[in-house]
Design a protein around this motif. Structure first.
Motif, PDB file in Angstrom:
ATOM      1  N   ALA A  29      18.552  29.289  52.818  1.00  6.25           N
ATOM      2  CA  ALA A  29      19.914  29.646  53.213  1.00  6.25           C
ATOM      3  C   ALA A  29      20.508  30.439  52.048  1.00  6.25           C
ATOM      4  N   PHE A  30      20.874  31.689  52.304  1.00  4.85           N
ATOM      5  CA  PHE A  30      21.460  32.502  51.234  1.00  4.85           C
ATOM      6  C   PHE A  30      22.418  33.509  51.841  1.00  4.85           C
ATOM      7  N   GLU A  31      23.227  34.117  50.971  1.00  3.70           N
ATOM      8  CA  GLU A  31      24.097  35.197  51.432  1.00  3.70           C
ATOM      9  C   GLU A  31      23.473  36.534  51.005  1.00  3.70           C
ATOM     10  N   ALA A  32      23.561  37.535  51.873  1.00  3.11           N
ATOM     11  CA  ALA A  32      22.987  38.843  51.552  1.00  3.11           C
ATOM     12  C   ALA A  32      23.510  39.313  50.204  1.00  3.11           C
ATOM     13  N   GLY A  33      22.581  39.753  49.328  1.00  6.89           N
ATOM     14  CA  GLY A  33      22.932  40.182  47.979  1.00  6.89           C
ATOM     15  C   GLY A  33      22.502  39.182  46.925  1.00  6.89           C
ATOM     16  N   GLN A  34      22.153  37.973  47.344  1.00  6.45           N
ATOM     17  CA  GLN A  34      21.766  36.959  46.356  1.00  6.45           C
ATOM     18  C   GLN A  34      20.289  37.118  45.938  1.00  6.45           C
ATOM     19  N   PHE A  35      19.936  36.404  44.871  1.00  5.19           N
ATOM     20  CA  PHE A  35      18.567  36.422  44.370  1.00  5.19           C
ATOM     21  C   PHE A  35      18.034  34.992  44.333  1.00  5.19           C
ATOM     22  N   SER A  56      15.803  39.682  43.989  1.00  4.43           N
ATOM     23  CA  SER A  56      16.794  39.745  45.069  1.00  4.43           C
ATOM     24  C   SER A  56      16.085  39.810  46.404  1.00  4.43           C
ATOM     25  N   MET A  57      16.631  39.157  47.393  1.00  3.87           N
ATOM     26  CA  MET A  57      16.086  39.279  48.734  1.00  3.87           C
ATOM     27  C   MET A  57      16.441  40.667  49.280  1.00  3.87           C
ATOM     28  N   VAL A  58      15.456  41.319  49.897  1.00  3.77           N
ATOM     29  CA  VAL A  58      15.677  42.599  50.586  1.00  3.77           C
ATOM     30  C   VAL A  58      16.063  42.328  52.042  1.00  3.77           C
ATOM     31  N   ASN A  59      15.503  41.274  52.599  1.00  3.89           N
ATOM     32  CA  ASN A  59      15.752  40.950  54.005  1.00  3.89           C
ATOM     33  C   ASN A  59      17.160  40.381  54.179  1.00  3.89           C
ATOM     34  N   ASN A  96      16.890  27.256  45.470  1.00  4.91           N
ATOM     35  CA  ASN A  96      18.332  27.443  45.228  1.00  4.91           C
ATOM     36  C   ASN A  96      18.721  28.896  44.959  1.00  4.91           C
ATOM     37  N   PRO A  97      18.812  29.729  45.991  1.00  4.74           N
ATOM     38  CA  PRO A  97      19.279  31.103  45.778  1.00  4.74           C
ATOM     39  C   PRO A  97      20.665  31.103  45.132  1.00  4.74           C
ATOM     40  N   ALA A  98      20.985  32.180  44.420  1.00  2.00           N
ATOM     41  CA  ALA A  98      22.262  32.231  43.693  1.00  2.00           C
ATOM     42  C   ALA A  98      22.700  33.688  43.544  1.00  2.00           C
ATOM     43  N   GLY A  99      23.896  33.861  42.981  1.00  2.13           N
ATOM     44  CA  GLY A  99      24.367  35.211  42.661  1.00  2.13           C
ATOM     45  C   GLY A  99      25.685  35.546  43.308  1.00  2.13           C
ATOM     46  N   PHE A 100      26.452  36.378  42.597  1.00  4.55           N
ATOM     47  CA  PHE A 100      27.808  36.738  43.034  1.00  4.55           C
ATOM     48  C   PHE A 100      27.923  38.188  43.502  1.00  4.55           C
ATOM     49  N   LEU A 101      26.803  38.874  43.627  1.00  4.67           N
ATOM     50  CA  LEU A 101      26.828  40.241  44.167  1.00  4.67           C
ATOM     51  C   LEU A 101      26.805  40.128  45.700  1.00  4.67           C
ATOM     52  N   VAL A 102      27.892  39.596  46.236  1.00  4.71           N
ATOM     53  CA  VAL A 102      27.938  39.289  47.674  1.00  4.71           C
ATOM     54  C   VAL A 102      29.273  39.752  48.246  1.00  4.71           C
ATOM     55  N   LEU A 103      29.254  40.125  49.504  1.00  2.17           N
ATOM     56  CA  LEU A 103      30.469  40.695  50.103  1.00  2.17           C
ATOM     57  C   LEU A 103      31.569  39.657  50.275  1.00  2.17           C
ATOM     58  N   MET A 127      22.330  43.414  52.368  1.00  2.00           N
ATOM     59  CA  MET A 127      23.715  43.474  52.892  1.00  2.00           C
ATOM     60  C   MET A 127      23.832  44.420  54.082  1.00  2.00           C
ATOM     61  N   LEU A 128      23.175  45.590  53.963  1.00  2.50           N
ATOM     62  CA  LEU A 128      23.293  46.598  55.027  1.00  2.50           C
ATOM     63  C   LEU A 128      22.653  46.117  56.321  1.00  2.50           C
ATOM     64  N   GLY A 129      21.735  45.156  56.206  1.00  3.52           N
ATOM     65  CA  GLY A 129      21.082  44.587  57.379  1.00  3.52           C
ATOM     66  C   GLY A 129      21.908  43.515  58.078  1.00  3.52           C
ATOM     67  N   THR A 130      23.114  43.258  57.571  1.00  6.32           N
ATOM     68  CA  THR A 130      24.019  42.306  58.226  1.00  6.32           C
ATOM     69  C   THR A 130      25.178  43.077  58.865  1.00  6.32           C
ATOM     70  N   ASP A 131      26.005  42.379  59.653  1.00  9.83           N
ATOM     71  CA  ASP A 131      27.169  43.023  60.299  1.00  9.83           C
ATOM     72  C   ASP A 131      28.312  43.254  59.320  1.00  9.83           C
ATOM     73  N   THR A 132      28.331  42.475  58.227  1.00  7.47           N
ATOM     74  CA  THR A 132      29.541  42.391  57.402  1.00  7.47           C
ATOM     75  C   THR A 132      30.049  43.730  56.860  1.00  7.47           C
TER      76      THR A 132
END
Ligand SMILES: Cc1cc2nc3c(=O)[nH]c(=O)nc-3n(C[C@H](O)[C@H](O)[C@H](O)COP(=O)(O)OP(=O)(O)OC[C@H]3O[C@@H](n4cnc5c(N)ncnc54)[C@H](O)[C@@H]3O)c2cc1C
Ligand SMILES: NC(=O)c1ccc[n+]([C@@H]2O[C@H](COP(=O)([O-])OP(=O)(O)OC[C@H]3O[C@@H](n4cnc5c(N)ncnc54)[C@H](OP(=O)(O)O)[C@@H]3O)[C@@H](O)[C@H]2O)c1
Length: 245
Positions: A29-35, A56-59, A96-103, A127-132
């Motif tokens: 479970a992570f937010e797009a942009g996290q690592f 960082s996750m690309v997906n 434990n994914p983490a990081g603050f480079l998130v929308l 991030m671009l692969g999400t609706d946000t």
């Protein structure tokens, strides 16, 4: 934190140094942009020799197969080994994914600028692969700056984002259609805005930057000259950065 064991399903080599690993069998479970930290055992069967690095996750989070985009740092302990992984091999992924480079950390704006060098494009692809971004920002610009044109990876994925303004920069050879040089210079002389057809200002824009730490420093200075500020939860601004080393 626990280590989850995934299996490589693909290791795509874009160039001799650039690779993308796809990893099945790990649900994160992570937010797009996290690592997340990924790891290999340097000696087979010896978890004590495990070497881990942040990737960082690309997906996007809804994709059950994890994807990581890497470069071989020849003298580095982990990246040359990652590049040699083959389908069926194991890869350990921290739970434990983490990081603050998130929308979710970013204020609204007219235009979202995503500025990257090299492998720093990875979190932005997620991030671009999400609706946000499409829901929250009228304009979304992705800038990818690389040394050589062959390092302009994920072209098909990027071309699939119909509303995206994609600006390519190539610093060490001439490439038709791409800007020459580095991001900070193109910010200062207006070429980046001209290429995107959009103004970059504190009134209109949020800027995320990822990749080479010297680029982050130089580009942030160029943005601060334009009246922008680092973004903080308690003091909202316009600039959010993540350094890869
Ligand atoms: C939050 C975070 C997210 C990261 N996400 C990614 C990612 O998605 N993809 C990725 O390839 N790396 C990423 N990195 C870097 C990664 O963790 C490793 O440092 C890298 O894979 C090299 O590992 P290594 O053990 O071979 O060498 P290390 O000993 O870790 O690094 C040696 C040197 O290589 C250079 N270097 C490290 N990473 C890079 C890079 N990505 N591009 C160019 N030069 C580099 C630096 O000069 C560094 O000092 C991230 C780092 C952080 C802190
Ligand atoms: N790229 C390759 O062909 C290759 C091959 C094998 C291994 N590697 C390894 O990967 C590392 C480099 O990876 P990389 O090419 O992805 O990353 P990089 O060195 O960060 O270069 C990516 C882009 O960032 C630019 N840049 C560098 N410093 C900057 C600054 N201060 N401000 C603005 N832009 C800046 C570079 O411009 P400049 O060109 O002007 O520096 C280039 O356009 C090397 O140290 C090496 O270990 C790379």
């Amino acid at each position: 934190m626990t280590w989850l064991e995934g299996k490589i399903v693909e290791n795509r080599h874009w160039t001799e140094a650039l690779f993308s690993l796809r990893v099945a069998g790990v649900r994160l479970a992570f937010e797009a942009g996290q690592f997340v930290r990924i790891a290999l055992d340097m000696e087979e069967g010896n978890a004590g020799s495990r070497v881990a690095r942040a990737f960082s996750m690309v997906n996007p989070p809804h994709d059950p197969v994890l994807e990581f985009y890497g470069i071989v740092v020849p003298e580095g302990p982990l990246s040359p080994r990652l590049a040699r992984l083959a389908p069926g091999d194991s890869l350990y992924v921290a739970s434990n994914p983490a990081g603050f480079l998130v929308l979710s950390e970013l204020p609204d704006a007219e235009t979202l600028w995503l500025l990257s060098t090299g492998t720093g494009i990875a979190p932005f692809l997620s991030m671009l692969g999400t609706d946000t971004p499409w829901r929250r920002y009228r304009n979304v610009v992705l800038v990818h700056a690389v040394r050589h044109a062959r390092e302009l990876v994920y072209r098909e994925t990027i071309e699939g984002f119909s509303r995206l303004k994609y600006v390519r920069m190539v610093s060490r050879e001439k490439e038709p259609g791409a800007l020459a040089g580095r991001i900070p210079a193109a910010l200062r002389d207006g070429r980046l805005e001209a290429a995107a057809g959009l103004a970059l200002s504190a009134e209109t824009s949020q800027v995320m930057l990822c990749g080479n730490p010297d680029m982050l420093k130089d580009a942030a200075a160029a943005l601060i000259e334009r009246g922008m500020r680092k973004h903080r939860r308690r003091a909202p601004g316009h600039i959010t950065v993540e350094s890869f080393w």
